[in-house]
Scaffold this active site. Sequence first.
Site, PDB file in Angstrom:
ATOM      1  N   TYR A   1       0.839  -1.215   0.000  1.00 42.46           N
ATOM      2  CA  TYR A   1       0.000   0.000   0.000  1.00 42.46           C
ATOM      3  C   TYR A   1       0.866   1.254   0.000  1.00 42.46           C
ATOM      4  CZ  TYR A   1      -4.092   2.830   1.533  1.00 42.46           C
ATOM      5  OH  TYR A   1      -5.119   3.732   1.626  1.00 42.46           O
TER       6      TYR A   1
ATOM      7  N   TRP B   1     -19.500  -0.530  -3.848  1.00 45.90           N
ATOM      8  CA  TRP B   1     -18.623   0.306  -4.685  1.00 45.90           C
ATOM      9  C   TRP B   1     -18.639  -0.218  -6.135  1.00 45.90           C
ATOM     10  CZ3 TRP B   1     -12.960   1.718  -2.798  1.00 45.90           C
ATOM     11  CH2 TRP B   1     -12.397   2.658  -3.666  1.00 45.90           C
TER      12      TRP B   1
ATOM     13  N   GLU C   1      -7.011   0.503  14.814  1.00 41.55           N
ATOM     14  CA  GLU C   1      -6.275   1.538  14.071  1.00 41.55           C
ATOM     15  C   GLU C   1      -7.309   2.406  13.339  1.00 41.55           C
ATOM     16  OE1 GLU C   1      -3.162  -0.088  11.581  1.00 41.55           O
ATOM     17  OE2 GLU C   1      -2.207  -1.111  13.269  1.00 41.55           O
TER      18      GLU C   1
ATOM     19  N   SER D   1      -5.857   8.887   3.729  1.00 41.00           N
ATOM     20  CA  SER D   1      -4.735   7.961   3.571  1.00 41.00           C
ATOM     21  C   SER D   1      -3.805   8.361   2.434  1.00 41.00           C
ATOM     22  CB  SER D   1      -5.246   6.527   3.372  1.00 41.00           C
ATOM     23  OG  SER D   1      -5.693   6.015   4.608  1.00 41.00           O
TER      24      SER D   1
ATOM     25  N   ASP E   1      -9.177   5.032  10.690  1.00 41.43           N
ATOM     26  CA  ASP E   1      -9.284   5.199   9.229  1.00 41.43           C
ATOM     27  C   ASP E   1      -8.914   6.609   8.799  1.00 41.43           C
ATOM     28  OD1 ASP E   1     -10.412   2.596   8.698  1.00 41.43           O
ATOM     29  OD2 ASP E   1     -12.241   3.333   9.638  1.00 41.43           O
TER      30      ASP E   1
ATOM     31  N   LYS F   1      -8.005  -4.898   7.910  1.00 44.87           N
ATOM     32  CA  LYS F   1      -7.736  -3.704   8.716  1.00 44.87           C
ATOM     33  C   LYS F   1      -7.531  -4.139  10.173  1.00 44.87           C
ATOM     34  CE  LYS F   1      -7.909   0.762   9.839  1.00 44.87           C
ATOM     35  NZ  LYS F   1      -7.130   1.851   9.221  1.00 44.87           N
TER      36      LYS F   1
ATOM     37  N   ARG G   1      -1.389   8.032  -3.635  1.00 40.34           N
ATOM     38  CA  ARG G   1      -2.300   7.073  -2.993  1.00 40.34           C
ATOM     39  C   ARG G   1      -3.578   7.748  -2.470  1.00 40.34           C
ATOM     40  NH1 ARG G   1       0.250   4.249   2.035  1.00 40.34           N
ATOM     41  NH2 ARG G   1      -0.756   5.974   3.125  1.00 40.34           N
ATOM     42  N   ASP G   2      -4.658   6.978  -2.514  1.00 38.52           N
ATOM     43  CA  ASP G   2      -5.961   7.411  -1.969  1.00 38.52           C
ATOM     44  C   ASP G   2      -6.463   8.659  -2.703  1.00 38.52           C
ATOM     45  OD1 ASP G   2      -8.097   6.988  -0.246  1.00 38.52           O
ATOM     46  OD2 ASP G   2      -7.237   8.112   1.415  1.00 38.52           O
TER      47      ASP G   2
ATOM     48  N   TRP H   1     -17.180   5.443   5.072  1.00 44.62           N
ATOM     49  CA  TRP H   1     -16.084   4.483   5.275  1.00 44.62           C
ATOM     50  C   TRP H   1     -15.224   4.779   6.497  1.00 44.62           C
ATOM     51  CZ3 TRP H   1     -11.707   7.403   5.279  1.00 44.62           C
ATOM     52  CH2 TRP H   1     -11.729   8.613   4.567  1.00 44.62           C
TER      53      TRP H   1
ATOM     54  N   ASP I   1      -8.142  -0.128  -2.785  1.00 44.39           N
ATOM     55  CA  ASP I   1      -8.881   1.024  -3.342  1.00 44.39           C
ATOM     56  C   ASP I   1      -8.326   1.608  -4.638  1.00 44.39           C
ATOM     57  OD1 ASP I   1     -10.224   0.725  -0.982  1.00 44.39           O
ATOM     58  OD2 ASP I   1      -9.765   2.708  -0.174  1.00 44.39           O
TER      59      ASP I   1
HETATM   60  C1  BGC Z   1      -3.728   3.918   6.643  1.00 42.56           C
HETATM   61  C2  BGC Z   1      -2.433   3.180   6.833  1.00 42.56           C
HETATM   62  C3  BGC Z   1      -2.597   2.094   7.862  1.00 42.56           C
HETATM   63  C4  BGC Z   1      -3.774   1.218   7.510  1.00 42.56           C
HETATM   64  C5  BGC Z   1      -4.052   0.171   8.556  1.00 42.56           C
HETATM   65  C6  BGC Z   1      -4.846   2.965   6.340  1.00 42.56           C
HETATM   66  O1  BGC Z   1      -6.048   3.636   6.304  1.00 42.56           O
HETATM   67  O2  BGC Z   1      -3.591   4.869   5.638  1.00 42.56           O
HETATM   68  O3  BGC Z   1      -1.438   4.068   7.233  1.00 42.56           O
HETATM   69  O4  BGC Z   1      -1.434   1.325   7.954  1.00 42.56           O
HETATM   70  O5  BGC Z   1      -4.934   1.983   7.349  1.00 42.56           O
HETATM   71  O6  BGC Z   1      -4.517   0.728   9.737  1.00 42.56           O
END
Ligand code: BGC
Length: 389
Positions: free
Chosen positions: A111, A210, A342, A123, A344, A338, A116-117, A310, A162
């Site tokens: 990733y 999606w 952590e 992200s 989003d 995921k 990105r994103d 999301w 994504d």
């Molecule tokens: C983040 C990453 C992270 C991943 C897992 C993503 O949304 O951009 O930095 O490692 O989630 O938590």
Amino acid sequence: MKTSTASLLALATAVSALPAPSQKRACDAPVTLSGTENPFTKYTLHPNSFYRAEVEAAVEAITDASLKETAAKVADVGSFLWLDTIANIEKLKTELATEIPCENILGLVVYDLPGRDCAAKASNGELAVGEIDRYKTEYIDVIAGILKENPNQAFALIIEPDSLPNLVTNIDEQACQASATGYREGVAYALTELNLDNVIMYMDAGHGGWLGWDANIKPGAEELAAVYKDAGSPSQLRGISTNIAGWNSFDLSPGEFSDATDAPYNKAQNEKQYTTLFGAALQTAGMPNHAIVDTGRNGVTGLREEWGHWCNVNGAGFGARPTAETGSDLVDAFVWGKPGGESDGTSDESATRYDSFCGLSDAYKPSPEAGQWNQAYFEMLLKNAKPAF
Ligand code: BGC
């Protein structure tokens, strides 16, 4: 107690047969995986030490004794390790220096595409649009080198969540237009270079809400298949990953959004239906069509005001634990993609990576930057887990 020389010798022999605590047990034979076989029937998704450490720190912070006890169990759940920056490739090296049971497969998320994103902010990555050479040489080549150096270890890779789905539905956005060439080239490069005997790859295909729309299924499948063919139809590509960091139920019926006014235009109302419908389109487009589905945070449904929401959905709970028992021939496994707990994306409106989706009324607040730990969110996922821990 009187000890004879013979028994001391026997003891010494027995002790020397044990591996030293810090010594890594080597799996003795090279791993040979095949894109035509489900790796999760033979291997268990590895509970990596990074998520374990996050969960163990979370356990320390919990005061309620019974919650503490259930929280500790989360550390043993297998999940994917995100290699979300060049620097974080270190995490892979660290993980490989730990003892990984030979029957475990190490899950990695690739990733770090340039730009990105592209359709969101939370992200956005470290590489700018155009930095494809850095992506290749400093990121993919380095990961490929490490995977080659560890032929006795099995790996499952999720390739660039994504990215290609954004090119299918968000190509009217300037950032996605600018990213498109790099995404296609980067994903094809990753698929080619990571096509190793000890690796199985899944290309990300978003989720039912999606690419599951009637109008998106065929273009979506064709987009992925074109990149797969550009990569030389790699033998270790098994199919797709879906619902990564997502919230959709696997088999809730009728689906969560089946009452919505636009429901007649989407027959992929849950991920089981999505993998079936999208899988058929992939087959037509000439690409392998098995799937892994993220069930890490989909334990509770009916929380989102809209399907496309999301970010840090409030009220969510951990979902099904990783297993190859999915009840679908096309779905290799439920996985935790995921790492639950952590974030989003940040809810801090003044942050550069603030995305308005993280400020919606159904998003949990406060939330830290994407990837950062949110203790309160973790505890919520745990309390709402289905099945319970
Ligand atoms: C983040 C990453 C992270 C991943 C897992 C993503 O949304 O951009 O930095 O490692 O989630 O938590």
